[in-house]
Design an enzyme around this catalytic site. Structure first.
Site, PDB file in Angstrom:
ATOM      1  N   HIS A   1      -7.331  -6.020  -0.631  1.00  9.58           N
ATOM      2  CA  HIS A   1      -6.228  -5.064  -0.648  1.00  9.58           C
ATOM      3  C   HIS A   1      -4.907  -5.799  -0.478  1.00  9.58           C
ATOM      4  O   HIS A   1      -4.680  -6.430   0.552  1.00  9.58           O
ATOM      5  CB  HIS A   1      -6.430  -4.049   0.475  1.00  9.58           C
ATOM      6  CG  HIS A   1      -5.391  -2.975   0.537  1.00  9.58           C
ATOM      7  ND1 HIS A   1      -4.894  -2.365  -0.598  1.00  9.58           N
ATOM      8  CD2 HIS A   1      -4.757  -2.393   1.583  1.00  9.58           C
ATOM      9  CE1 HIS A   1      -4.002  -1.450  -0.245  1.00  9.58           C
ATOM     10  NE2 HIS A   1      -3.893  -1.460   1.068  1.00  9.58           N
TER      11      HIS A   1
ATOM     12  N   ASP B   1      -8.749  -4.488  -5.948  1.00  9.22           N
ATOM     13  CA  ASP B   1      -8.248  -3.787  -4.763  1.00  9.22           C
ATOM     14  C   ASP B   1      -9.014  -2.480  -4.586  1.00  9.22           C
ATOM     15  O   ASP B   1      -8.976  -1.615  -5.462  1.00  9.22           O
ATOM     16  CB  ASP B   1      -6.752  -3.507  -4.916  1.00  9.22           C
ATOM     17  CG  ASP B   1      -6.091  -3.040  -3.626  1.00  9.22           C
ATOM     18  OD1 ASP B   1      -6.741  -2.302  -2.865  1.00  9.22           O
ATOM     19  OD2 ASP B   1      -4.928  -3.396  -3.401  1.00  9.22           O
TER      20      ASP B   1
ATOM     21  N   SER C   1       0.835  -1.205   0.000  1.00 12.37           N
ATOM     22  CA  SER C   1       0.000   0.000   0.000  1.00 12.37           C
ATOM     23  C   SER C   1       0.872   1.258   0.000  1.00 12.37           C
ATOM     24  O   SER C   1       1.696   1.432  -0.902  1.00 12.37           O
ATOM     25  CB  SER C   1      -0.945  -0.066   1.199  1.00 12.37           C
ATOM     26  OG  SER C   1      -1.965   0.883   1.100  1.00 12.37           O
TER      27      SER C   1
END
Length: 507
Positions: free
Chosen positions: A477, A449, A223
């Site tokens: 995710h 995602d 991320s």
């Protein structure tokens, strides 16, 4: 962007990990000397690059230490920042160190490794690497941003504006609340607040690489951790070893681009949840996914007009309900929590919505907060993006987000208000990162995602001169070390053996 990059149980509170034990930094030298990796650095950086970490046991087979970095990389003698490290030594034939960042910004890499090593990395990586978790500057056990006590944080996160959303009065309320928060951060954090940007944290990464004794950086970032890793690659392409960037951010995206893409991503994920839910017997909705989305829109409008009150006295308005909805969307395994959430809210019960929002916000059941992730998230983002004060432009951008994501988008707009009065003005310039001359860099993207939409991974892989894309066709995710063995195999072959996938890999 995502505040929470990993999701174990949406209803569980992560326990605090072992205490950090300190390291040391030798005094400065009058001329450049060799670092642990044999590099030559400038005299003002030599005390930092030549420091020797003192590792001590901190339980569960982990070792902990503290590194010291320049507070201001543009003025190294001006002060110091501490960086907390935790290490799990390689169990087999050691390749080197593998630094891990879980995302955020504001996520604790220390806790990620110390509390959930097996979730962070698979057994093959534990065997071959010293797995190192670290808290970036501003975060957790490192020199950290501090702003509010728990009661003030509750008021900041859960209070309800008195004016209609999008009105001049509403914007003034939001702006004043954010300005007060920023002023508290400045008062309690001091000079560090101006130095928690991602570029500074990426320079810390190079320092950690050197003091850990690695000529090249091996890194696994999830991320926001992908932006940190890509920024490092752009600054130090010659020091890139094997970098995996999973669930990528596009470095060239503006704040409004990010917000719009995330609104669309979460709405897509919400539709995917509903399409799955409607095939089962326990689904709180009926009809089509479009029918269910319309019902959710009505539910959000209803709590916006008449908030629900939880048993602890806190209220659930649209913003808190949105937070409760998006939290389980990070992982398909957490979708059943949404069945319970929507059922409870339909019956006027606010408690599960508060419990889920608390999980996202890092709030413990006793009202304390797990960490400083909210403070760090704001401080880092306010330095990393550009913000403007033109109300007409804000309204235009908010309308665009609402049009792109009609259910969730209306509650995602006006992001500029969060940093408009931040005490440290942003000097960031969003731009592509090419990292010319870097070794191959693996970028992993998941088609479904919600928090870091797939198109960002595609964009980053294309920007990086040596980017190689691995695609996971699925929901949730990030992808590595989850349910898809194809992704895990590709990542581990690359990190362990240096095997770079030929062309684009689809899993």
């Amino acid at each position: 962007m995502s505040r929470r990059s990993t999701l174990g149980s949406v209803l569980a509170t992560v326990a605090a990990s072992a205490l950090l034990l300190a390291g040391c930094v030798p005094g400065s030298q009058p001329s450049p000397t060799s670092t642990p990796t044999g590099e030559s650095v400038s005299p003002e950086l030599e005390p930092f690059y030549s420091q020797v970490l003192e590792w001590e046991s901190c339980g569960d087979g982990m070792q902990c230490a503290t590194a010291t970095a320049p507070l201001d990389w543009d003025d190294p003698p001006a002060g110091e920042a501490e960086l907390a490290l935790v290490r799990h030594a390689a169990t087999g034939d050691r390749i080197g160190s593998l630094l891990v960042n879980p995302g955020g910004p504001g996520g604790s890499g220390y806790d990620f490794v110390a509390n959930s090593l097996d979730f962070a990395v698979g057994a093959p990586l534990q065997e071959r690497f010293d797995v190192v978790g670290f808290d970036p500057r501003g975060v957790g056990r490192s020199s950290a941003v501090a702003c509010y006590d728990p009661a003030q944080m509750d008021e900041y996160l859960y209070s309800l504006p008195e004016s209609p959303r999008g009105s001049d009065a509403w914007m003034q309320e939001v702006r004043e609340a954010r300005a007060a928060f920023g002023a508290a951060c400045e008062s309690k954090t001091g000079e560090l607040l101006a130095n928690v940007d991602t570029v500074s944290a990426a320079r810390d990464l190079d320092l950690l690489r050197a003091v850990l004794g690695d000529e090249k950086l091996n890194y696994l970032g999830f991320s926001y951790g992908t932006l940190l890793g890509a920024t490092f690659a752009g600054l130090y392409p010659e020091h890139v070893g094997r970098l995996v960037l999973d669930g990528a951010l596009d470095p060239s995206s503006s704040e409004s681009d990010v917000t719009s893409a995330q609104a669309v991503g979460f709405e897509r994920a919400l539709r995917a949840y509903l399409e799955n839910c409607l095939t089962g017997e326990e689904c709180p909705f009926s009809g089509t996914a479009d029918d269910a989305l319309a019902e959710i829109a009505e539910l959000l409008a209803s709590v916006e007009a008449s908030p629900l009150r939880g048993t602890d006295g806190r209220q659930v308005g649209a913003d808190t309900l949105i937070t409760a909805i998006i939290y389980p969307l990070y992982s398909q395994q957490s979708w059943p929590a949404l069945d319970q959430l929507f059922t409870s809210v339909q019956f006027g019960d606010a408690d599960l919505a508060l419990q889920l929002a608390d999980g996202y916000n890092g709030r413990n059941p006793d009202g304390s907060y797990l960490d400083n992730s909210t403070e760090a998230f704001s401080a880092i983002n306010c330095l990393d993006y550009e913000y403007q004060s033109d109300v007409a432009v804000m309204r235009e951008k908010a309308a665009g987000i609402a049009e792109a994501a009609p259910i969730i988008g209306p509650y995602f707009g006006y992001g500029d208000l969060g940093c408009l009065d931040w005490p440290v003005p942003s000097e960031a310039e969003r731009a592509p990162i090419h990292a010319e001359g870097a070794a191959p860099i693996l970028v992993v993207g998941t088609t479904g995602d919600p928090a870091t939409p797939y198109e960002w991974s595609v964009a980053l892989a294309e920007q990086l001169d040596s980017g190689v894309l691995v695609t996971y066709d699925g929901e949730g995710h990030t992808a590595y070390n989850k349910s898809n063995q194809c992704v895990s195999d590709a990542v581990e072959r690359y990190l362990i053996d240096g095997v770079v996938p030929e062309g684009e890999t689809n899993c």
